[in-house]
Scaffold this active site. Sequence first.
Site, PDB file in Angstrom:
ATOM      1  N   GLY A 280       0.763  -1.240   0.000  1.00  0.00           N
ATOM      2  CA  GLY A 280       0.000   0.000   0.000  1.00  0.00           C
ATOM      3  C   GLY A 280       0.794   1.291   0.000  1.00  0.00           C
ATOM      4  O   GLY A 280       0.208   2.369  -0.118  1.00  0.00           O
ATOM      5  N   ASP A 281       2.127   1.207   0.125  1.00  0.00           N
ATOM      6  CA  ASP A 281       2.928   2.440   0.136  1.00  0.00           C
ATOM      7  C   ASP A 281       4.354   2.132  -0.307  1.00  0.00           C
ATOM      8  O   ASP A 281       5.321   2.496   0.355  1.00  0.00           O
ATOM      9  CB  ASP A 281       2.933   3.061   1.534  1.00  0.00           C
ATOM     10  CG  ASP A 281       3.427   4.504   1.536  1.00  0.00           C
ATOM     11  OD1 ASP A 281       3.351   5.153   0.480  1.00  0.00           O
ATOM     12  OD2 ASP A 281       3.892   4.977   2.589  1.00  0.00           O
ATOM     13  N   PHE A 282       4.470   1.454  -1.441  1.00  0.00           N
ATOM     14  CA  PHE A 282       5.772   1.014  -1.928  1.00  0.00           C
ATOM     15  C   PHE A 282       6.471   2.185  -2.597  1.00  0.00           C
ATOM     16  O   PHE A 282       6.481   2.318  -3.830  1.00  0.00           O
ATOM     17  CB  PHE A 282       5.582  -0.164  -2.897  1.00  0.00           C
ATOM     18  CG  PHE A 282       6.759  -1.094  -2.963  1.00  0.00           C
ATOM     19  CD1 PHE A 282       7.077  -1.911  -1.901  1.00  0.00           C
ATOM     20  CD2 PHE A 282       7.553  -1.151  -4.100  1.00  0.00           C
ATOM     21  CE1 PHE A 282       8.169  -2.782  -1.959  1.00  0.00           C
ATOM     22  CE2 PHE A 282       8.644  -2.015  -4.176  1.00  0.00           C
ATOM     23  CZ  PHE A 282       8.947  -2.831  -3.096  1.00  0.00           C
ATOM     24  N   ASN A 283       7.077   3.026  -1.776  1.00  0.00           N
ATOM     25  CA  ASN A 283       7.711   4.239  -2.294  1.00  0.00           C
ATOM     26  C   ASN A 283       9.215   4.241  -2.071  1.00  0.00           C
ATOM     27  O   ASN A 283       9.773   3.321  -1.470  1.00  0.00           O
ATOM     28  CB  ASN A 283       7.052   5.491  -1.695  1.00  0.00           C
ATOM     29  CG  ASN A 283       7.322   5.627  -0.196  1.00  0.00           C
ATOM     30  OD1 ASN A 283       8.446   5.466   0.275  1.00  0.00           O
ATOM     31  ND2 ASN A 283       6.276   5.935   0.563  1.00  0.00           N
ATOM     32  N   ASN A 286      10.598   3.583   1.393  1.00  0.00           N
ATOM     33  CA  ASN A 286      10.268   2.298   2.026  1.00  0.00           C
ATOM     34  C   ASN A 286      10.929   1.106   1.345  1.00  0.00           C
ATOM     35  O   ASN A 286      10.762  -0.028   1.794  1.00  0.00           O
ATOM     36  CB  ASN A 286       8.748   2.086   2.027  1.00  0.00           C
ATOM     37  CG  ASN A 286       8.040   3.056   2.954  1.00  0.00           C
ATOM     38  OD1 ASN A 286       8.641   3.562   3.897  1.00  0.00           O
ATOM     39  ND2 ASN A 286       6.773   3.319   2.685  1.00  0.00           N
TER      40      ASN A 286
END
Length: 423
Positions: A280-283, A286
């Site tokens: 949900g937040d593969f940035n 991260n």
Amino acid sequence: MDPREVEMISIVNMQEVPEEIKKEIQDIESGVKLPPSELKKLKIIEDAVVQEPEDEEVDELLQPGKKIKPDVTESEAIKLAERLYGIVTKDIVELNSYDDRNFLIHSDRNIKNPIIPNYWEPGYVLKVQNTLDSKKKSFVDGQTQLMLFLSQQNIKCTKPVMNIFGKHFSTEKIGESSHVVRLLEYQPGTVFAAVPQTNNMYYQVGQFVARLDNALKYFQHDAYKRHRSMWMLDSVPKLSDFLSAVKDEEKRGIVEDVLVAFEKNVLANIDTFAKGIIHGDFNEQNILVSKISGGDGYKVSGVIDFGDTCLSYYVFELAIAMAYMMIQSRELSTGGLVIAGYGMIRNIPDHERKVLKVCVAARLCQSLVLGAYSHSLDPENSYLLTTQEPGWDLLQRLWAEPDNKIEELWTKTADGYLTQSTK
């Protein structure tokens, strides 16, 4: 017994402790020594005093005007680490964070710690969660079990540490509010944003996140069935409540157009998309990378921060990764490289490919609008503005292009990369 252990035990309100436990605590405070194994009995205290009923949890979303980030200083973090985990801090530094407070702590290895017997050289992250997420105890447990599960699958990720009560988190009163406090083993490595990036790395990002999604198909936890947050992509329509944070009329108009298109083209057909637990937040902050042995390049090696994991849609996972990689490169074509990698692990159906543009735009809107809103509440936190300049530029260029042109660009980029002789 080490005086620090006595201090840890003294947090308990004696009036609320069962009678059979009081004498042991009084003995400890008066200097009577107990073997380390007896400390396990303190779990009974935690069960009696700290545990809260599950039905107190609410599925509350962020509301305009509500500040949720914890007010906690480094000195308070040091005391929490010592009281809950027996850590004598050698050095501490606060890490960038959106709504939580994260502190990287290195402990003094020369002082024996009865709570964490195995010293972790890279250090620990003490995480003090925001007031909103701190109400969702079952979801915190879900994240914990998910991290443990992925570690068993040999996926490099953060790993939770047990506290004095034999639990992976506790609820602590800090100032006027209550916050979940956790300790995680810090994973050595470099974040994606800190190294020179290549087409191959964007391709690897797609591969890694698809492998992550495949691994999580075999993980289950009831908390994910009811968990909701503003950062889930299907919460995008709620951005309209925060649009006052966007002062530029043209930018605000683009966001409004994206919201309409997202509801019409995605949410109206949501049941046609494959679903599962996603990161949900593969940035870029991260994703962990490591040096390739004997070479100058880097490889994607791990993932951190599972606060936005959720039961959602795989097309959203792909779109989120694409959005952040495109911000990094500032090139629309980069989305095709992520698609190429992702498609090597998980097939991307045609109806998912057709909505990728609006899903990428929706994530950009989430990041930009909520970033601007959060910065209005916390003007000193420059981390909240990380994506603003490149993000708005990318969103404007992406939204100006016809859907078929963007789909054609990404398909051509993906095919071109996959058919070249060297990756």
